[in-house]
Write an enzyme that holds these catalytic residues in place. Structure first.
Site, PDB file in Angstrom:
ATOM      1  CB  ALA A 266     -82.640 -16.030  58.635  1.00  0.00           C
ATOM      2  CG  ASN A 267     -76.781 -17.218  59.188  1.00  0.00           C
ATOM      3  OD1 ASN A 267     -77.061 -18.316  59.653  1.00  0.00           O
ATOM      4  ND2 ASN A 267     -76.017 -16.346  59.827  1.00  0.00           N
TER       5      ASN A 267
ATOM      6  CG  ASP B 114     -67.079 -23.211  58.635  1.00  0.00           C
ATOM      7  OD1 ASP B 114     -68.064 -22.749  58.031  1.00  0.00           O
ATOM      8  OD2 ASP B 114     -66.924 -23.073  59.863  1.00  0.00           O
TER       9      ASP B 114
ATOM     10  NE  ARG C 291     -76.140  -9.083  65.400  1.00  0.00           N
ATOM     11  CZ  ARG C 291     -75.200  -9.714  64.697  1.00  0.00           C
ATOM     12  NH1 ARG C 291     -75.255  -9.800  63.385  1.00  0.00           N
ATOM     13  NH2 ARG C 291     -74.181 -10.272  65.326  1.00  0.00           N
TER      14      ARG C 291
ATOM     15  CG  ASP D  42     -70.582 -23.511  60.263  1.00  0.00           C
ATOM     16  OD1 ASP D  42     -70.678 -22.830  59.226  1.00  0.00           O
ATOM     17  OD2 ASP D  42     -70.061 -23.069  61.312  1.00  0.00           O
TER      18      ASP D  42
ATOM     19  CB  SER E 268     -67.137 -19.521  58.771  1.00  0.00           C
ATOM     20  OG  SER E 268     -68.388 -20.008  58.437  1.00  0.00           O
TER      21      SER E 268
ATOM     22  CG  ASP F 136     -70.654 -21.754  55.895  1.00  0.00           C
ATOM     23  OD1 ASP F 136     -70.616 -22.999  55.929  1.00  0.00           O
ATOM     24  OD2 ASP F 136     -70.483 -21.051  56.897  1.00  0.00           O
TER      25      ASP F 136
HETATM   26  C1  G16 Z   1     -70.917 -17.129  62.539  1.00  0.00           C
HETATM   27  C2  G16 Z   1     -71.765 -17.596  63.694  1.00  0.00           C
HETATM   28  C3  G16 Z   1     -73.235 -17.466  63.352  1.00  0.00           C
HETATM   29  C4  G16 Z   1     -73.556 -16.047  62.894  1.00  0.00           C
HETATM   30  C5  G16 Z   1     -72.602 -15.621  61.791  1.00  0.00           C
HETATM   31  C6  G16 Z   1     -72.737 -14.165  61.442  1.00  0.00           C
HETATM   32  O1  G16 Z   1     -71.146 -17.917  61.424  1.00  0.00           O
HETATM   33  O2  G16 Z   1     -71.436 -18.930  63.997  1.00  0.00           O
HETATM   34  O3  G16 Z   1     -73.996 -17.822  64.464  1.00  0.00           O
HETATM   35  O4  G16 Z   1     -74.851 -15.960  62.426  1.00  0.00           O
HETATM   36  O5  G16 Z   1     -71.250 -15.804  62.208  1.00  0.00           O
HETATM   37  O6  G16 Z   1     -72.443 -13.430  62.591  1.00  0.00           O
HETATM   38  P1  G16 Z   1     -72.260 -11.875  62.581  1.00  0.00           P
HETATM   39  O7  G16 Z   1     -73.509 -11.321  61.977  1.00  0.00           O
HETATM   40  O8  G16 Z   1     -72.077 -11.516  64.016  1.00  0.00           O
HETATM   41  O9  G16 Z   1     -71.063 -11.566  61.713  1.00  0.00           O
HETATM   42  P2  G16 Z   1     -69.985 -18.431  60.472  1.00  0.00           P
HETATM   43  O10 G16 Z   1     -70.669 -19.267  59.457  1.00  0.00           O
HETATM   44  O11 G16 Z   1     -69.307 -17.235  59.901  1.00  0.00           O
HETATM   45  O12 G16 Z   1     -69.100 -19.182  61.415  1.00  0.00           O
END
Ligand code: G16
Length: 552
Positions: A381-382, A287, A505, A289, A69, A285
């Protein structure tokens, strides 16, 4: 030692894909994700597990998406998709982590044995897995490892080649609902483009054609999908796509795309010059999504992120429900957010008395809670998010006999929205069409959209720490439980700023922790974020070489 009689090829094929020593894998926010060169054994084992999952679900087709992603090009990842296009059931994430970390073939087969017994899986049951990958070069080799995994357990594989994550989720749902009442659609990328564009056409039937939309494709697979979708939408919606180079993989997500724009809150280098004052653009982004919008306001960059998309959708859908004559006591919108949601967006829903939930980061958490509402809107939010229409709501929409042209139009638009918005997972392209349709209906430009509420200035900071696993949280990730006392020290800083709010986090997709900070003024928010990041570096001893200069 194995007691179950697994196919004879299982042991031989497992030996071909040894686990790297001294590396611990974990099924995180969006599956396994790390440097692509480490993932061969994981892909093999995920293939075996997906085959078992399909057998457990009486031969329903399970999906596998190979993508990292928003991560840089050298990373890759894999996640399992359940039959209705939703994320893998949480109990099976534990199996996935255990299998991925089994140090040798014997222990791997021993764990499989346990899963088969626990889940009472009939190994003679047929199993089917559909898989796809994004444009990362490491994807090709990883697909080979995955195929070995499917062969090892005797699962039938279907290769969708290179496609976006949401298209793979869509195809999984289509395959498993074919011939049922839901019959989600034609199980192909072409079926997806047609479904979305047909619904969009209905939604904008009486609307003028908007100016071309600038789309930053993050040099990822979304560029290829947008090109196809554009052919179906011409001439009612046209695009100026940028960052579409999928050949040079080092460009993927590099200085572009939804994550870059959301994190830095600036124009991607080659995008700003394409957008004149008052004009809008958006970014996907790697991929496709995630989606964020942006526009130029008197020369300045302004972001319209997942929170703003959710607010726009909530207003429009609520209006349609009211106009349709449906029972507003039973059919209403509920919203799901995470701790990253801007404080002003939370107030926006509270003022309107909309049902609202806050859950930990990760689509898998948001999706399940959104399913509990008649119409569940969830957005991070992202830019990850979608709108879910429950079956009783769909029944009511289809059964309702309109008694006025206004009601008839509202019902038609609700049906089209439910068809156009990906019900399986957050989908940048489907969300983009939703935004465009709503802006057209509401006669909104980006300025009017942005003024739904005034966002609190905020800052997202990625902090590289020696061991992110020591960070543990509670209260939907809003408070730290460990390292002990760090939360109190953070509070001491946060309380000094008007409307100050911050949390930290561990990321589930990158080797870092993420700090979010917001308060009333831009300069104070930045100062607060820098102080908090400095505190975290001091507490846990971040490597000085990785410490951004502003935190020294
Ligand atoms: C993935 C998850 C999202 C999450 C993001 C960031 O997104 O599908 O729900 O908000 O990672 O997660 P973290 O803060 O735990 O790194 P993506 O677009 O990378 O697949």
């Amino acid at each position: 030692m194995a007691q179950i009689s697994f196919p004879s090829q299982l042991k031989r094929l497992t030996e071909r894909h040894p686990k790297p020593a001294n590396y611990r894998f974990s099924y995180g926010t969006a599956g396994f994700r790390t440097n692509g060169s480490l993932l061969d054994s994981v892909l093999f084992r995920v293939g075996v597990l997906a085959g078992l999952r399909s057998k457990r679900l009486e031969g329903k087709t399970v999906g596998i998406m190979i993508t990292a992603s928003h991560n840089p090009e050298e990373d890759n990842g894999v996640k399992i998709v359940d039959p209705y296009g939703e994320m893998l059931e949480a109990d099976w994430e534990i199996y996935a982590t255990a299998l991925a970390n089994a140090p040798n073939t014997e222990m791997f087969i021993g764990f499989l044995d346990t899963i088969v017994c626990d889940q009472k899986i009939d190994l003679f049951q047929a199993s089917k897995v559909v898989y796809a990958r994004d444009t990362r070069p490491s994807g090709l080799l990883l697909v080979n490892a995955l195929r070995d995994g499917l062969d090892a357990i005797g699962a039938i594989g279907r290769d969708e080649g290179i496609c976006t994550t949401p298209i793979l989720h869509y195809i999984v749902r289509c395959i498993n609902t074919a011939g049922t009442r839901e019959n989600y659609g034609e199980a192909s990328a072409e079926g997806y483009y047609k479904k979305l564009s047909d619904a969009y056409r209905v939604l904008v039937e009486h609307q003028p054609t908007p100016p071309k939309l600038v789309v930053d494709c993050a040099n990822g697979v979304g560029a290829l999908a947008l090109q196809q979708l554009a052919q179906h939408l011409f001439p009612i919606l046209e695009f100026s796509s940028v960052n579409t180079d999928t050949e040079n993989s080092s460009l993927l997500n590099h200085d572009c795309g939804a994550d870059y724009v959301k994190t830095r809150q600036i124009w991607a280098p080659n995008v700003g010059n394409l957008i004149a004052d008052g004009e809008r653009g958006c970014a996907l982004d790697g991929d496709a999504d995630r989606l964020v919008y942006f526009y130029r306001d008197r020369g300045h960059f302004r972001l319209l992120d997942g929170d703003k998309i959710a607010a726009l959708a909530s207003i429009f859908i609520t209006q349609l429900i009211e106009q349709s004559g449906l029972d507003t006591e039973k059919i209403y919108v509920g919203v799901v957010q995470t701790a990253y949601a801007n404080g002003s967006s939370t107030k926006f829903y509270e003022t309107r008395k909309l049902a609202l939930e806050c859950v930990p980061t990760g689509v898998k958490h948001l999706h399940h809670v959104a399913e509990r509402f008649p119409i569940g809107i969830y957005f991070e939010a992202n830019g990850h998010g979608t709108v879910l229409f429950s079956q009783p709501v769909l029944d009511a929409i289809y059964e309702r006999e309109p008694i006025s042209p206004t009601q008839a139009a509202a019902l038609r638009y609700l049906k089209a929205l439910a068809n156009m918005i990906n019900q399986a997972v957050g989908d940048a392209l489907s969300d983009m069409l939703m935004v465009e349709a709503i802006l057209a209906h509401m006669k909104f430009g980006p300025v009017e959209w942005d003024s739904l509420y005034l966002e609190l200035p905020n800052r997202l900071v990625k902090i590289i720490v020696p061991d992110r696993s020591i960070f543990r949280t509670e209260d939907a990730e809003r408070r730290l439980v460990s390292p002990s006392e760090l939360q109190e020290r953070m509070d001491d800083i946060t309380f000094q700023y008007p409307q100050g709010r911050a949390f930290v986090r561990p990321s589930g997709t990158e080797d870092c922790v993420r700090l979010y900070a917001e308060s009333t003024h831009r300069y104070q928010t930045d100062e607060m974020a820098y102080r908090l990041a400095g505190l975290i570096y001091d507490e846990v001893g971040g490597d000085p070489a990785t410490r951004p200069p502003e935190f020294l």
